[in-house]
Design a protein around this motif. Sequence first.
Motif, PDB file in Angstrom:
ATOM      1  N   VAL A 271       0.860  -1.321  -0.025  1.00 24.71           N
ATOM      2  CA  VAL A 271      -0.056   0.171  -0.017  1.00 24.71           C
ATOM      3  C   VAL A 271       0.829   1.252   0.256  1.00 24.71           C
ATOM      4  O   VAL A 271       0.434   2.257  -0.551  1.00 24.71           O
TER       5      VAL A 271
ATOM      6  N   TRP B 227      -0.185   3.292  10.179  1.00 20.52           N
ATOM      7  CA  TRP B 227      -1.625   2.736   9.982  1.00 20.52           C
ATOM      8  C   TRP B 227      -2.189   2.362  11.020  1.00 20.52           C
ATOM      9  O   TRP B 227      -2.677   1.167  11.213  1.00 20.52           O
TER      10      TRP B 227
ATOM     11  N   SER C 255       3.252  -9.598  14.695  1.00 21.82           N
ATOM     12  CA  SER C 255       2.530  -8.761  13.702  1.00 21.82           C
ATOM     13  C   SER C 255       1.090  -9.285  14.008  1.00 21.82           C
ATOM     14  O   SER C 255       0.598 -10.214  14.508  1.00 21.82           O
ATOM     15  N   GLY C 256       0.217  -8.487  13.417  1.00 16.82           N
ATOM     16  CA  GLY C 256      -1.253  -8.597  13.181  1.00 16.82           C
ATOM     17  C   GLY C 256      -1.332 -10.041  12.581  1.00 16.82           C
ATOM     18  O   GLY C 256      -2.359 -10.869  12.920  1.00 16.82           O
ATOM     19  N   THR C 257      -0.662 -10.074  11.280  1.00 15.49           N
ATOM     20  CA  THR C 257      -0.925 -11.560  10.355  1.00 15.49           C
ATOM     21  C   THR C 257      -0.540 -12.938  11.293  1.00 15.49           C
ATOM     22  O   THR C 257      -1.507 -13.705  11.480  1.00 15.49           O
TER      23      THR C 257
ATOM     24  N   TYR D  99      -9.746  -7.142   6.195  1.00 15.63           N
ATOM     25  CA  TYR D  99      -8.241  -7.903   5.896  1.00 15.63           C
ATOM     26  C   TYR D  99      -7.655  -8.044   7.131  1.00 15.63           C
ATOM     27  O   TYR D  99      -7.974  -7.449   8.290  1.00 15.63           O
ATOM     28  N   HIS D 100      -7.204  -9.321   7.352  1.00 15.73           N
ATOM     29  CA  HIS D 100      -6.791  -9.985   8.603  1.00 15.73           C
ATOM     30  C   HIS D 100      -5.306 -10.321   8.503  1.00 15.73           C
ATOM     31  O   HIS D 100      -4.717 -11.156   9.131  1.00 15.73           O
ATOM     32  N   GLY D 101      -4.571  -9.548   7.315  1.00 13.51           N
ATOM     33  CA  GLY D 101      -2.986  -9.893   7.119  1.00 13.51           C
ATOM     34  C   GLY D 101      -3.061 -11.042   6.034  1.00 13.51           C
ATOM     35  O   GLY D 101      -3.881 -11.349   5.278  1.00 13.51           O
TER      36      GLY D 101
ATOM     37  N   GLU E  53     -13.614  -8.010  11.451  1.00  6.16           N
ATOM     38  CA  GLU E  53     -13.041  -6.641  12.109  1.00  6.16           C
ATOM     39  C   GLU E  53     -14.424  -6.021  12.481  1.00  6.16           C
ATOM     40  O   GLU E  53     -15.262  -5.703  11.891  1.00  6.16           O
TER      41      GLU E  53
ATOM     42  N   ASN F 183     -10.552  -1.832   6.645  1.00  2.35           N
ATOM     43  CA  ASN F 183      -9.753  -2.066   5.548  1.00  2.35           C
ATOM     44  C   ASN F 183     -10.385  -2.102   4.081  1.00  2.35           C
ATOM     45  O   ASN F 183      -9.859  -2.292   3.043  1.00  2.35           O
TER      46      ASN F 183
ATOM     47  N   ASP G  19     -11.140  -9.428  15.226  1.00  2.00           N
ATOM     48  CA  ASP G  19      -9.763  -8.927  14.633  1.00  2.00           C
ATOM     49  C   ASP G  19      -9.799  -7.500  15.100  1.00  2.00           C
ATOM     50  O   ASP G  19     -10.017  -6.665  14.332  1.00  2.00           O
TER      51      ASP G  19
ATOM     52  N   VAL H  28      -6.948  -5.752  15.678  1.00  4.28           N
ATOM     53  CA  VAL H  28      -5.585  -5.118  15.062  1.00  4.28           C
ATOM     54  C   VAL H  28      -5.878  -3.637  14.885  1.00  4.28           C
ATOM     55  O   VAL H  28      -4.717  -2.877  15.726  1.00  4.28           O
ATOM     56  N   ILE H  29      -6.759  -3.020  14.328  1.00  6.17           N
ATOM     57  CA  ILE H  29      -6.952  -1.659  14.457  1.00  6.17           C
ATOM     58  C   ILE H  29      -7.720  -1.117  15.439  1.00  6.17           C
ATOM     59  O   ILE H  29      -7.339  -0.149  15.981  1.00  6.17           O
TER      60      ILE H  29
HETATM   61  P1  KE4 Z   1       0.168  -6.781  10.078  1.00  8.84           P
HETATM   62  O1  KE4 Z   1       0.729  -8.072   9.853  1.00  8.84           O
HETATM   63  O2  KE4 Z   1       0.220  -5.920   9.045  1.00  8.84           O
HETATM   64  O3  KE4 Z   1       0.924  -6.034  11.392  1.00  8.84           O
HETATM   65  O4  KE4 Z   1      -1.294  -6.716  10.496  1.00  8.84           O
HETATM   66  C1  KE4 Z   1      -2.285  -7.327   9.451  1.00  8.84           C
HETATM   67  C2  KE4 Z   1      -3.655  -6.745   9.902  1.00  8.84           C
HETATM   68  C3  KE4 Z   1      -4.526  -7.472  10.643  1.00  8.84           C
HETATM   69  N1  KE4 Z   1      -5.715  -7.204  10.985  1.00  8.84           N
HETATM   70  C4  KE4 Z   1      -6.112  -6.068  10.517  1.00  8.84           C
HETATM   71  C5  KE4 Z   1      -7.533  -5.503  10.748  1.00  8.84           C
HETATM   72  C6  KE4 Z   1      -5.178  -5.059   9.719  1.00  8.84           C
HETATM   73  O5  KE4 Z   1      -5.755  -3.771   9.727  1.00  8.84           O
HETATM   74  C7  KE4 Z   1      -4.174  -5.587   9.484  1.00  8.84           C
HETATM   75  C8  KE4 Z   1      -2.990  -4.453   8.820  1.00  8.84           C
HETATM   76  N2  KE4 Z   1      -3.437  -3.414   8.342  1.00  8.84           N
HETATM   77  C9  KE4 Z   1      -3.035  -2.783   7.161  1.00  8.84           C
HETATM   78  C10 KE4 Z   1      -3.451  -1.240   6.978  1.00  8.84           C
HETATM   79  N3  KE4 Z   1      -4.978  -1.322   6.613  1.00  8.84           N
HETATM   80  C11 KE4 Z   1      -1.553  -2.450   7.348  1.00  8.84           C
HETATM   81  C12 KE4 Z   1      -0.605  -1.636   6.365  1.00  8.84           C
HETATM   82  C13 KE4 Z   1      -0.089  -2.570   5.328  1.00  8.84           C
HETATM   83  O6  KE4 Z   1      -0.417  -3.705   5.169  1.00  8.84           O
HETATM   84  O7  KE4 Z   1       1.090  -2.027   4.921  1.00  8.84           O
END
Ligand code: KE4
Length: 431
Positions: free
Chosen positions: A25, A61, A116-118, A144-146, A206, A211, A239, A241-242
């Motif tokens: 992104v 983010w 990480s969120g993923t 989106y969940h990673g 979410e 996302n 989820d 994460v946000i």
């Molecule tokens: P990461 O693996 O990027 O730390 O988290 C994944 C993730 C999981 N769940 C939710 C609800 C998320 O929003 C995310 C990651 N968000 C994106 C932006 N919407 C991160 C930005 C990017 O991918 O560079």
Amino acid sequence: MSEGLSARLWEEAQRYLPGGVNSPVRAFKAVGGTPLFLERGEGARIYDVDGRSYIDYVGSWGPLVLGHAHPKVVEALTQQAARGTSFGAPCPLEVELARRIVAAVPGIEMLRLVNSGTEATMSAVRLARAYTGRPKVLKFEGCYHGHADPFLIQAGSGALTFGVPTSPGIPLGVASETLVARFNDLSVVEAIFQEHGSELAAVILEPVAGNMGVVPPRPGFLEGVRDLCRAFGALLIFDEVITGFRVAHGGAQERYQVTPDLTCLGKIIGGGLPVGAFGGRKEIMELVAPSGPVYQAGTLSGNPLAMAAGIATLDVLSQGQVYDYLERLGQELEEGIRSALDETGVPGQVNRVGSMLTLFFADEPVQDFNTAVKADTAAYATFFHAMLEQGVYLPPSQFEAWFLSLAHTREDVARTVEAARLALQRIRAKV
Ligand code: KE4
């Protein structure tokens, strides 16, 4: 817009990094132009390598709800760095951060910290499959969940939508275990449960979509999904994460009073360093190795440096009134943009929950993925660059959230609204 050192760095970056970035992104593909290389952040402002400053609504983010380089975070990191960054062994700080999260988040009695969120979401799904002994997972279009395989799935054709991969490299066998429904549409979720309820290990969503741009849950939607999961024996995974520590101290589950079985966290709990977490009821979490058979591991999980940043951040967020401030500032920004839309006659929708919001260039209300993707992305691209030229840095995609922080002021919001008015006039002139 980008020239000088950013342009030169961009040329070089593309030699070593796919698409010149370490996360897609950031490449500005959705808005055109070349990305700015940033070298410093302070409070609500970021500074590019060519010396220009911007009011920042990306905030990495979401993690930087305190703003950039908050003194308490910098102090905590500086002190810890001098004592060591990682040991690969238990450390007091990981217990301290875990204690704070358990105290704050209603659905978390026990948790595992990851990087990480993923990692958090992929581990939560593995745990749900192990706990229920079932293979399938239901997700929602636009959530989106990673980037783990089970999530890079979009709705296929047909009513009860089997997933199809959105990326090469994902075996159809994996995709077939992911079902996809429409966010905010309980009838589809009910139909999928009727058809596949005995195979569903979990529903992951979410609770406030961020996302596809910000899309709040319709009244009753989260409660309905919660009831269906309970009725059919599937686990509900939020989820967050946000939304965790963003839309309330206890996240969306506190704001909407719906408690999931498992919660995924990230972003804010790391204060700008790489951290994620998954947690939930003790009887579920005790299945995670080494207390149980569900394997999950990580070299840097719980490392003291990231813990120090997370603890400092949650400390500040534990002070009274911080969420009232974020709510008020979010409301002022939303109202200001709405009035700029009215004055210029540009069609637009503003969706907001607390300090996260999205301006959609759309004629009708955006309540799910189908209505979100009708937004005029060309108009957003024009708006994005017009704002950038006026010193306001927005997400380089229509389908992302703008984030306010405690470092943003009413003056920052007023300046942003004035810049939006001028940017919308430019769009009007193009029509
Ligand atoms: P990461 O693996 O990027 O730390 O988290 C994944 C993730 C999981 N769940 C939710 C609800 C998320 O929003 C995310 C990651 N968000 C994106 C932006 N919407 C991160 C930005 C990017 O991918 O560079």
